[in-house]
Scaffold this motif. Structure first.
Motif, PDB file in Angstrom:
ATOM      1  N   ARG A 216     -74.646  18.885   3.795  1.00  0.00           N
ATOM      2  CA  ARG A 216     -75.482  19.051   4.986  1.00  0.00           C
ATOM      3  C   ARG A 216     -76.588  20.075   4.758  1.00  0.00           C
ATOM      4  O   ARG A 216     -77.508  20.146   5.548  1.00  0.00           O
ATOM      5  CB  ARG A 216     -74.628  19.412   6.202  1.00  0.00           C
ATOM      6  CG  ARG A 216     -73.759  20.591   6.025  1.00  0.00           C
ATOM      7  CD  ARG A 216     -72.921  20.862   7.257  1.00  0.00           C
ATOM      8  NE  ARG A 216     -71.826  19.916   7.443  1.00  0.00           N
ATOM      9  CZ  ARG A 216     -70.679  19.935   6.749  1.00  0.00           C
ATOM     10  NH1 ARG A 216     -70.467  20.824   5.795  1.00  0.00           N
ATOM     11  NH2 ARG A 216     -69.731  19.058   6.986  1.00  0.00           N
ATOM     12  N   HIS A 217     -76.511  20.824   3.689  1.00  0.00           N
ATOM     13  CA  HIS A 217     -77.561  21.801   3.410  1.00  0.00           C
ATOM     14  C   HIS A 217     -78.721  21.203   2.637  1.00  0.00           C
ATOM     15  O   HIS A 217     -79.695  21.902   2.353  1.00  0.00           O
ATOM     16  CB  HIS A 217     -76.965  22.992   2.650  1.00  0.00           C
ATOM     17  CG  HIS A 217     -75.918  23.709   3.426  1.00  0.00           C
ATOM     18  ND1 HIS A 217     -74.952  24.491   2.868  1.00  0.00           N
ATOM     19  CD2 HIS A 217     -75.689  23.742   4.770  1.00  0.00           C
ATOM     20  CE1 HIS A 217     -74.174  24.980   3.809  1.00  0.00           C
ATOM     21  NE2 HIS A 217     -74.584  24.528   4.963  1.00  0.00           N
TER      22      HIS A 217
ATOM     23  N   ARG B  35     -79.628  17.694   3.372  1.00  0.00           N
ATOM     24  CA  ARG B  35     -79.917  16.410   4.024  1.00  0.00           C
ATOM     25  C   ARG B  35     -81.407  16.242   4.325  1.00  0.00           C
ATOM     26  O   ARG B  35     -82.012  17.073   4.984  1.00  0.00           O
ATOM     27  CB  ARG B  35     -79.106  16.282   5.305  1.00  0.00           C
ATOM     28  CG  ARG B  35     -79.277  14.926   5.982  1.00  0.00           C
ATOM     29  CD  ARG B  35     -78.223  14.653   7.034  1.00  0.00           C
ATOM     30  NE  ARG B  35     -78.196  15.619   8.091  1.00  0.00           N
ATOM     31  CZ  ARG B  35     -77.103  16.242   8.540  1.00  0.00           C
ATOM     32  NH1 ARG B  35     -75.940  16.003   8.000  1.00  0.00           N
ATOM     33  NH2 ARG B  35     -77.191  17.109   9.517  1.00  0.00           N
TER      34      ARG B  35
ATOM     35  N   PRO C  90     -84.484  20.695   4.584  1.00  0.00           N
ATOM     36  CA  PRO C  90     -83.384  19.854   5.070  1.00  0.00           C
ATOM     37  C   PRO C  90     -83.317  19.858   6.596  1.00  0.00           C
ATOM     38  O   PRO C  90     -83.781  20.802   7.244  1.00  0.00           O
ATOM     39  CB  PRO C  90     -82.140  20.526   4.482  1.00  0.00           C
ATOM     40  CG  PRO C  90     -82.646  21.301   3.319  1.00  0.00           C
ATOM     41  CD  PRO C  90     -84.024  21.770   3.684  1.00  0.00           C
ATOM     42  N   ILE C  91     -82.733  18.818   7.137  1.00  0.00           N
ATOM     43  CA  ILE C  91     -82.565  18.711   8.582  1.00  0.00           C
ATOM     44  C   ILE C  91     -81.099  18.937   8.929  1.00  0.00           C
ATOM     45  O   ILE C  91     -80.209  18.297   8.367  1.00  0.00           O
ATOM     46  CB  ILE C  91     -83.089  17.349   9.094  1.00  0.00           C
ATOM     47  CG1 ILE C  91     -82.996  17.258  10.597  1.00  0.00           C
ATOM     48  CG2 ILE C  91     -82.390  16.194   8.424  1.00  0.00           C
ATOM     49  CD1 ILE C  91     -83.780  16.080  11.183  1.00  0.00           C
ATOM     50  N   PHE C  92     -80.856  19.878   9.828  1.00  0.00           N
ATOM     51  CA  PHE C  92     -79.492  20.245  10.220  1.00  0.00           C
ATOM     52  C   PHE C  92     -79.541  20.828  11.613  1.00  0.00           C
ATOM     53  O   PHE C  92     -80.453  21.590  11.891  1.00  0.00           O
ATOM     54  CB  PHE C  92     -78.923  21.273   9.230  1.00  0.00           C
ATOM     55  CG  PHE C  92     -77.627  21.881   9.672  1.00  0.00           C
ATOM     56  CD1 PHE C  92     -76.421  21.251   9.395  1.00  0.00           C
ATOM     57  CD2 PHE C  92     -77.608  23.077  10.386  1.00  0.00           C
ATOM     58  CE1 PHE C  92     -75.216  21.806   9.822  1.00  0.00           C
ATOM     59  CE2 PHE C  92     -76.416  23.627  10.821  1.00  0.00           C
ATOM     60  CZ  PHE C  92     -75.219  22.994  10.525  1.00  0.00           C
ATOM     61  N   PRO C  93     -78.618  20.595  12.494  1.00  0.00           N
ATOM     62  CA  PRO C  93     -77.496  19.670  12.294  1.00  0.00           C
ATOM     63  C   PRO C  93     -77.958  18.240  12.508  1.00  0.00           C
ATOM     64  O   PRO C  93     -79.070  18.032  12.926  1.00  0.00           O
ATOM     65  CB  PRO C  93     -76.529  20.080  13.389  1.00  0.00           C
ATOM     66  CG  PRO C  93     -77.385  20.588  14.483  1.00  0.00           C
ATOM     67  CD  PRO C  93     -78.645  21.152  13.864  1.00  0.00           C
TER      68      PRO C  93
ATOM     69  N   ARG D  83     -87.630  25.092  10.660  1.00  0.00           N
ATOM     70  CA  ARG D  83     -87.803  23.867   9.875  1.00  0.00           C
ATOM     71  C   ARG D  83     -89.170  23.243  10.122  1.00  0.00           C
ATOM     72  O   ARG D  83     -89.873  22.849   9.179  1.00  0.00           O
ATOM     73  CB  ARG D  83     -86.716  22.839  10.234  1.00  0.00           C
ATOM     74  CG  ARG D  83     -86.833  21.534   9.460  1.00  0.00           C
ATOM     75  CD  ARG D  83     -85.722  20.538   9.815  1.00  0.00           C
ATOM     76  NE  ARG D  83     -85.938  19.827  11.051  1.00  0.00           N
ATOM     77  CZ  ARG D  83     -86.566  18.651  11.166  1.00  0.00           C
ATOM     78  NH1 ARG D  83     -87.043  18.042  10.086  1.00  0.00           N
ATOM     79  NH2 ARG D  83     -86.713  18.074  12.337  1.00  0.00           N
TER      80      ARG D  83
ATOM     81  N   HIS E 130     -79.199  25.666   4.967  1.00  0.00           N
ATOM     82  CA  HIS E 130     -80.176  24.602   4.717  1.00  0.00           C
ATOM     83  C   HIS E 130     -81.602  25.147   4.729  1.00  0.00           C
ATOM     84  O   HIS E 130     -82.518  24.479   4.272  1.00  0.00           O
ATOM     85  CB  HIS E 130     -80.015  23.470   5.738  1.00  0.00           C
ATOM     86  CG  HIS E 130     -80.495  23.776   7.123  1.00  0.00           C
ATOM     87  ND1 HIS E 130     -79.873  24.683   7.957  1.00  0.00           N
ATOM     88  CD2 HIS E 130     -81.533  23.299   7.841  1.00  0.00           C
ATOM     89  CE1 HIS E 130     -80.498  24.742   9.123  1.00  0.00           C
ATOM     90  NE2 HIS E 130     -81.513  23.914   9.074  1.00  0.00           N
TER      91      HIS E 130
END
Lengths: 350, 350, 350, 350
Positions: free
Chosen positions: A289-290, A292, A347-350, D22, D51
């Motif tokens: 998830r880090h 994605r 990255p995209i999270f969550p 982000r 992330h």
């Protein structure tokens, strides 16, 4: 280089094709010229992938309807066609095109090995000789000069990035490598198969293709080259109820006094300055998830309780560093563009 | 035996407690007499677990409010309290009670090992000497005669069932065992922790507690007993975005000519007639979704591409065979009840 | 009644067929005699559904291979075949069989309405006249005497249970009913369709078949009967990334002074003593996870902020009370068996 | 404007703070100057959100440690603090700062309404008078001139965008609006609460805060302004097992002959040329997965079977258009930057 690069994507109706479009939409130097998808020919990209409805893109066409004139307007081809159909297609493409092939059709240098694992003779053996295996960080120079780059498989990307430098430096035993790999479902594509239904995949876990997955010979090819002799590895893939991400837990035996710290030091030096490969400090292990949605490959390591053993962990997004992202990275290298162009997304999270 | 067994569940507000209630509701010989849950004392079971609102059950009480008279009406205690709090509680229970403890507090025979891994001295070392480790299929007779059974941990259940018979028979090398374990989130309990939020867990995967998980010494205790000498194993747990299920992919090196077929034959014979342990035919590997909600442990095996290596895979539901189900199975053995009583449910899928 | 009831399941390779097997395995009075599945004929049940590998069951056969003698040994048929194929099949079954049809083929009494919504003429109009719509709690007596019961659709079950008593009692306006329905994916079956892949369904939500879903006329048939005049409802289904469960949020306008409390009182009285329909106290609304795997239908209600409006919420497991469970409940009623036989399982959570 | 805008994010350790980072990482004109997070002060952003470990960002600090000199180096503040704590914080900020507040603290113009719904008196009523409600597309000019923008709540964004133009144009009845809303879990934040655990949320669905959610008065405020009189709406939120996304299914009654086509035409004209609000053609309804990770709001509509009724559906990513994305959009408008700066990302799927 300020000229706009005209792009063709062959097989644009699969997840990999869609991901190429998503990423290229952020690339300052490219323009989508041709999108092919035989069964969806005539449709808009937004009809096939509503999430991409806002992208400026030509309608989907059948590859057979692409004219010589059309090809003349193209600079780079991303080929995201199914395995075993790609060799013949690429063999027919005009010479001026530079190609990144995301299928497995040109990944195995030895056409006998290809025939054994992919169930039939190689259809373009001469072309195969010119193909460069595009694990960018480990072969940047050859990629830069290639006409045809075979983009690595999703599973082989992380383990090879972690293991090849360690094997080359003699820090680990090359004959005792176990790769326990876990992948999200998008790696299996968008084909309508019972085994990929939400009801079948969610809320459960299983190993598959044990000792028989086609990515095993691809990994072995890379590691054997590093070891300068043929070697075999254990490679056991698992299907995990998530859409994106591959985590590989790799069990290795070290040589001499080497431990996790030694291995991490070697990898840290090897990948210093790399924008996409990040070696984590000892004690920190990566999570899928880090990464994605990004082109990152994270590598971590920990000492095992078993003396002389180290556990390496790699994490990538299978659709990005494991497919479309690495393909764009290769294109950037081939064309002398900044390597991070179109790949700067966090990255995209969550 | 037709007398109704009166049950107390200590710690009934956790997932394990709820699972005990769910399963015991199908048991023909038991009746819930006492449910304790200190922080939820005074509430109904349905307030804490609405899915159990239809179960006939007493309200939750604080354990301190259970009187001697109350205890006199109880036959069996399931203790589902947090680790490190259980030893003192059980030491105070009346002698007539038979106890299945689902915490880790009595699983390690060596109180020094306990102290090392659980961060403090054992609080009931005399009681520890009487505790029987309740991996039912492998120690049925001693379980039958025990007053206090230490119910195995969720992770150790599958690997020990598969490995102990193979080590005892000398078919595998005991010093080269790698257990790559993957668990659903219910194994981590119902405590409100950031790392267990849906947003943190879903759509991703990671290894945790590498080389430091408390289930490692528990597995080693069982395998060492089988090998008749101390041994260490690799044990690497991963958190998977699903609620239930543990899959263990176990990498072993065989002795002599033994291969997957040899190992499966041995296990098939060993578990012949067992209602809950099923050895699959060669080439078939278990999936966690095939055991969900049931007390089954499935075991499969495949030959590795590496000569002399075999891949074993075990699957259980961590809340059933990995906790509440095995606890009930142990109670049935202790009381001479049919072993499948309360455990006859088929898995639920999808 | 102590005689064992011999069961045939037609279409045993779908999710509904599997669920019938799972539940019947807990039924004290039944035995699986025939399982048909044309495309999987010759295979074991465990090959098609590994989670059911431990069930005592005959191998799958093609329905065309079932002989008259075979039928003679059967008492009850559960028909879980696709819509539109069932009428012809059931019309050919021997007269002695009692049948619960889980398809939509006999649910609409008016064969013209059937033809309009299901795209073709009814193939067994005479048989249709004998079919009883099996919403058990609301039509127990007629179910008891039926040869052929049309088992309700998954979506119509909850809303009809909640709304029919309220319409009959004149407490709500029958012409202003909005049913916002949300279902897990198993309701769409096991067919391999792109739209049901994990990658397409997980991590997202959408409405579908808006104003055109075939369960709308089924709901309207039930509500119209209650209102003693034809009426229309809004019915908007949504696909939710979960495997099981249907939640219906129903917006109604009350008559006179009636509020949520009034409606709940009426429903509480109406369903008093029912083992499977539970009316929650005011302020408590049901969740699908509180019924998963069980035959429960939970109903709750709350006053809206808009004067004169109430929000009703119903929750069922679509495969149980919405399909296989209600079918077994109907069989129990038809045969005079205890209504909860085979249906006593508590929900499974988490 | 080419000057780099210096940004402070207050409350950077929540999901909204992370999403701001982000997105701003793709913004050509901004630089992160200050990140506050009281409980994580002293840590790097990567420690709190791995992330984001590659983002160039200052370490987290306590807001109390930000000096006047620090503030002097900041141009814009994004305030992502918990509700009810924000009024006092913003009241103390230096006058030169322009502020986008992502909490609910300044969204309700009427401080009595605020006090009623948020459980206490407003702490900065004078400041409230200067706050502009930042639903960008509907109030662009006032946002441009604001010092303090109250960023809309996640739920109110989609329904207001769809309904306000329709109410203003008199096409729908303002007194019969039902908003059935479904949200992913990230909308509930990163706080460790039992109800948000993976085990509690996944594989199920429920309504919550029925007739009592704080976003109801926010929606009513916007719709009342459009109707030029006070009105109430039904607003029923549901928690869906996914991380991101809000789908609102809105049931309206049209005025006169208006149908879905009429409503879509009006909305299409109203949002013509808008980069982020897209009105779909009749018959196409949006899905949350088609906007994930993007600042898009999709609006669709379909005629109901009930005469005079239309079903509107809106889809957004709650963390982007429902929070961080709209906040950046507002900042762009306030500063005269291109409105899409930092917001050009296509959705990510699958």
């Amino acid at each position: 280089m300020t000229k706009t690069v005209k792009i063709a994507i062959l097989g644009a109706s699969g997840y990999t094709g869609a991901e190429l479009v998503r990423l290229l939409d952020t690339h300052p130097n490219t323009e989508l010229a041709i999108l092919t998808a035989d069964r969806r020919a005539g449709q808009t990209l937004g009809a096939v992938f509503p999430h991409l409805a806002q992208v400026k893109a030509p309608p989907l066409v059948s590859i057979d309807d692409v004219t010589a004139e059309d090809w003349a307007g193209v600079d780079v081809v991303f080929c995201a066609l199914p395995h075993a159909t790609t060799q013949a297609v690429i063999a027919r493409l005009p010479e001026h095109l530079r190609i990144v092939d995301l299928s497995a059709d040109f990944r195995l240098f030895d056409t006998d090995v290809y025939a054994e694992w992919y169930g039939g003779p190689h259809k373009a053996p001469e072309l195969q000789k010119t193909a460069i295996y595009g694990l960018t960080e480990l072969d940047r120079e050859r990629v830069a000069n290639a006409r045809l780059v075979a983009n690595p498989g999703c599973y082989p990307t992380g383990p090879q990035l972690a293991l090849i430098p360690l094997i080359e430096s003699g820090l680990i035993e090359p004959d005792d490598i176990i790769i326990d790999a876990k992948s999200g479902v998008s790696g299996a594509g968008r084909g309508a198969k019972e085994g990929l239904l939400h009801g079948e995949v969610s809320e459960g876990l299983h190993a598959y293709a044990v000792a028989s997955h086609r990515h095993a010979p691809e990994i072995e090819q890379g590691l054997s080259r590093a070891a300068r002799r043929p070697l075999l590895v254990n490679f056991t893939p698992h299907l995990v109820p998530m859409n994106r991400g591959i985590l590989c837990t790799i069990y290795v035996r070290t040589v001499g006094e080497a431990d996790a710290g030694t291995l991490l030091s070697k990898l840290t030096v090897r990948f210093q300055g790399e924008p996409f490969v990040k070696v984590l400090p000892k004690g920190t292990l990566p999570q899928t998830r880090h990464v994605r949605g990004s082109n990152l490959c994270l590598i971590g390591a920990a000492d095992d309780r078993l003396p002389g053993r180290v556990i390496l962990v790699t994490a990538i997004d299978n659709l990005v560093k494991g497919a479309a992202g690495q393909a764009i990275q290769n294109m950037n290298v081939m064309l002398g563009l900044p390597e991070t162009a179109g790949l700067a997304l966090q990255p995209i999270f969550p």
